[in-house]
Enzyme design. Structure first.
Site, mmCIF file in Angstrom:
data_model
loop_
_atom_site.group_PDB
_atom_site.id
_atom_site.type_symbol
_atom_site.label_atom_id
_atom_site.label_comp_id
_atom_site.label_asym_id
_atom_site.label_seq_id
_atom_site.Cartn_x
_atom_site.Cartn_y
_atom_site.Cartn_z
ATOM 1 N N LYS D 170 0.841 -1.209 0.000
ATOM 2 C CA LYS D 170 0.000 0.000 0.000
ATOM 3 C C LYS D 170 0.868 1.248 0.000
ATOM 4 O O LYS D 170 0.585 2.214 -0.726
ATOM 5 C CB LYS D 170 -0.931 0.002 1.221
ATOM 6 C CG LYS D 170 -1.857 1.222 1.331
ATOM 7 C CD LYS D 170 -2.947 1.263 0.280
ATOM 8 C CE LYS D 170 -3.714 2.574 0.246
ATOM 9 N NZ LYS D 170 -4.689 2.720 1.313
ATOM 10 N N LYS D 238 -1.133 11.570 5.140
ATOM 11 C CA LYS D 238 -0.904 10.503 6.121
ATOM 12 C C LYS D 238 -0.161 9.340 5.465
ATOM 13 O O LYS D 238 0.823 8.825 6.006
ATOM 14 C CB LYS D 238 -2.251 9.994 6.690
ATOM 15 C CG LYS D 238 -2.117 8.961 7.785
ATOM 16 C CD LYS D 238 -3.400 8.150 8.003
ATOM 17 C CE LYS D 238 -3.365 6.858 7.183
ATOM 18 N NZ LYS D 238 -4.454 5.919 7.449
#
Lengths: 289, 289, 289, 289
Positions: D170, D238
């Site tokens: 990811k 983030k």
């Protein structure tokens, strides 16, 4: 020694004046007549064209904005290679690409003219005070002969290698100077965003391993956002272009220099071209709101 | 003033010794017994645990490798917040994230302990000579009371803001220092690839607006590729991590710092962790062949 | 329509051959005689010089390595501007700086020659298959007339703006392509260093928002470290230089492009100039050991 | 198979709903009661606390904003490790640092709970349509048992390695996606500043080697400056933090990722946190005026 000074701008005018004051026989030429008249009023001689200025000169100094002007004055039909005599020195103090200096020097050598590339750092203040740093490329014996003249203009005077080497050192200087401005700008933005007094913080930095001439001279003005030049963003942007081109020609990758060049380009794009190069701070600020 | 020094490594040992020599009543503690014994031999006292070291102390100084050790010594069941008396000072001279310092300070304040974060720069040499730069965050009155003690350890001593501010200034210092090493490395690579003597070129840079403490102290060793520490890449890599985290927490983007952090990470990845941080030059060199 | 093709290299030869096959009356010229003879063997005509090739042509296509060659063929005493007839088209499919294309186009227009800059992407494979992407700058009506001819050479054919616009789009293409190679290289290095199978990881990336033509075509070869070109690092390095120069001329700062250009320069400096541009992976790897 | 879904936000709600629709016995829990009630209205069951939700579950899926929430739900006194039964699956579909996933997985394994980290890409649209990409780390046999359930939620479902590997993939995905947005932004700024129609230029890019899912889906909205999310800058910021941390932990330097992270931080600093991540274009624009 009959000395000709071509290019009487912000840097060239006080440099030529210093030569006059030191007793040199100086002829001045510039595309704009005002500075030529002012030099004559100080005791120099006025020339109305490059050929007139160059005729009979022992030394021709050029201090011009960029490569096209240097190439025009060197290679043009009215240029100094056409009109200078064999044995004459050509000291180009402009900041240009190393390869421009090498091309000019090769052509000069063919004509028997003795070339030095001798760009300076130290800005208008250094030009006025005669405290420039001068980094010269060319033959060692030519440098030796020109050293007394250069000593009138600057305090740190070094022969750094063959033709083009002066420009390479200047390029290295400008990438370091631009980079330190960027780093100090990032330090200020970090301190302020963290609620820390930047003046106190930079005082500590100035006293430690992070200390630099830039922190010494510019930290207070940067914190107060005073960006009167000094040395203009426009010129430093030109110089970062030279540094990038010099790296490319030398076949080396310089990652920080690559980023500094883009930040300097941003300063110009944001309209700060005529501010001092410390205005790189405005780029880092704007990035953050 | 009974003073406890926790963490007697390369930096902490000479710092504690300087306090002993200056007449302070110093108790030392370290996880490794050797340095504690050596401090005792100099006239300090030896403690066998954090609680023993902290009991009855007026000042506890900590000088530890990183946040986890600071947090353990502060917050652990055997930690100084548990065993220190109200009114005691805790001066943390470790380099950690600003937010670690803030968390430690908040917990200390609740216990009536008076916290300062006071990281240093100047390396082992500065620690030995008592010439460190010390940047302190915390309450102004706490700083004022601790100033005489800190004056034994360093020469530039500044209160730069509230808790965490000392660490922020340290982070700013390290990003500037790391960045200048990177820029000087790129200058050297450009000069050498262009056939210019780097020593002569850097001499000129050192004398001009690009001048810096780093050029002054390290240019000769860098050109000679001597990378004995000094301050290790490993530690500077840790510090660049702190700078990146501090910027993130402050909500600011620092593009050059972002690149410098990756170059320092490359130095570590290439196995140069225990070389001096000037070995950033090896990264720029390796990038070019 | 008598068509002349100047520059019969890796790209130009198959392009000219496709025109012959499509029934165009094609005369070929190259500095090296071999490709000219091979074109003639396919049914084209051989010319022994630029003037001979250009004389009487309705369309002259140039496909040359870089700006100096384009300027020589355009502006030289033996060049096409000197020898082409008014009303002739000059379609320059070389990749050069936008400003080179603009200068060539201005000079052409003065002579009544109708200029298009029409660089291509798609590499040797696209040239052979006639599936190039062609991005054309120049007058809309000139593009319209040349469209049928261009349709023989490529599948995506777009008029993107005035003279130089084709080159600007090509520069934008190359910065995006170079950048994606860099990003994929960093992803591979991260996955491998984390102990994750890169092939499986990239399969997921290829199927999501991070998917790209490059992941589709090159992820397997990159993971296997197969770097047979394709499109050479040397050429992409040239193109990144054009992108940087185009940004400079347009007055914009492009920070990622600045870094990608340096990484590509590193690939060349490391001796990978004749590998495929996906070999940017070798730069990111070398940075990490 | 009694399935519990903890975290019913923008992503979690439609994912849980898809499981209900597919016939799974789903209990939902969220700190906010609204989504729990809505899930119950669709045929799910409502839980009022984590322990209640977890009790008796065969599978617990968590879909939470960041590491602190995952750690609270995993390790808290009311957490799933405390209240889950041995043999239960814990599938954490949140995006967090690989090391968080590894720590959660280690603790789970000790309790006999079977952990998978299974972050997703594809955004709200993918969650609603059940077309997410899912990259799973953990034991191969655990993945195999969970695959049917995951197939309800996504279309590309891959086991990529041991615990943490899902998060690493990811992170790699997000650095590539963020980077391509930055590159496309730079391409648009270059095209527009050069007077080239960006829509036409990007059409050519989209059809060539520079083509990407992002160009396909977002080029028109970017040129029109439409930045309704999609996936928010705040979240991508983030995620870039996770990518930087993952690289640090893996001991690798990623220079482009370092710059992309700072550009994303700038987007947030400029107040664009709730815009789509394609709003990185605003950062490149602002850098240029």
């Amino acid at each position: 020694m009959r000395t000709t000074f071509i290019g009487l701008g912000i840097m060239g005018s006080p440099m030529a004046a210093n030569l006059v004051r030191a007793g040199f026989d100086v002829t001045g030429y510039d595309v704009s007549p005002g500075p030529v008249e002012r030099l004559a009023a100080l005791g120099g001689k006025a020339a109305g064209s490059v050929p007139e200025a160059v005729k009979g000169a022992d030394v021709v100094i050029t201090m011009l904005p960029d490569s096209p002007q240097v190439e025009e004055v060197a290679f043009g039909a009215d240029g100094l290679l056409e009109h200078g005599r064999a044995g004459m020195f050509h000291v180009d103090m402009s900041t240009v690409k190393p390869e421009t200096s090498i091309r000019v020097a090769q052509a000069a050598t063919i004509k028997g003219i003795r070339p030095l590339d001798a760009p300076v750092s130290g800005g208008e203040r250094g030009a006025v005070d005669g405290t420039l740093s001068i980094m010269a490329g060319g033959a060692a014996e030519d440098f030796t002969e020109m050293r007394p003249l250069l000593s009138v203009l600057g305090t740190t005077i070094r022969h750094v290698g063959p033709s083009g080497a002066g420009q390479t050192v200047k390029a290295a200087n400008q990438l370091v100077v631009g980079g330190i401005f960027g780093l100090v700008a990032e330090a200020i933005v970090l301190l302020e965003a963290s609620g820390v007094d930047p003046a106190g913080g930079l005082d500590v930095l100035a006293g430690g391993l992070g200390g630099s001439r830039i922190l010494e001279l510019r930290r207070h003005s940067m914190v107060r956002r005073e960006f009167a030049p000094g040395f203009r963003i426009d010129l430093h942007h030109k110089d970062m272009g030279i540094a990038i081109a010099a790296a490319r020609r030398a076949g080396v990758a310089l990652p920080l220099t690559g980023v500094v060049a883009q930040l300097m380009a941003a300063a110009k794009a944001q309209g700060h071209g005529s501010l001092d190069h410390s205005a790189l701070l405005k780029v880092i600020e704007r990035l953050n709101g």
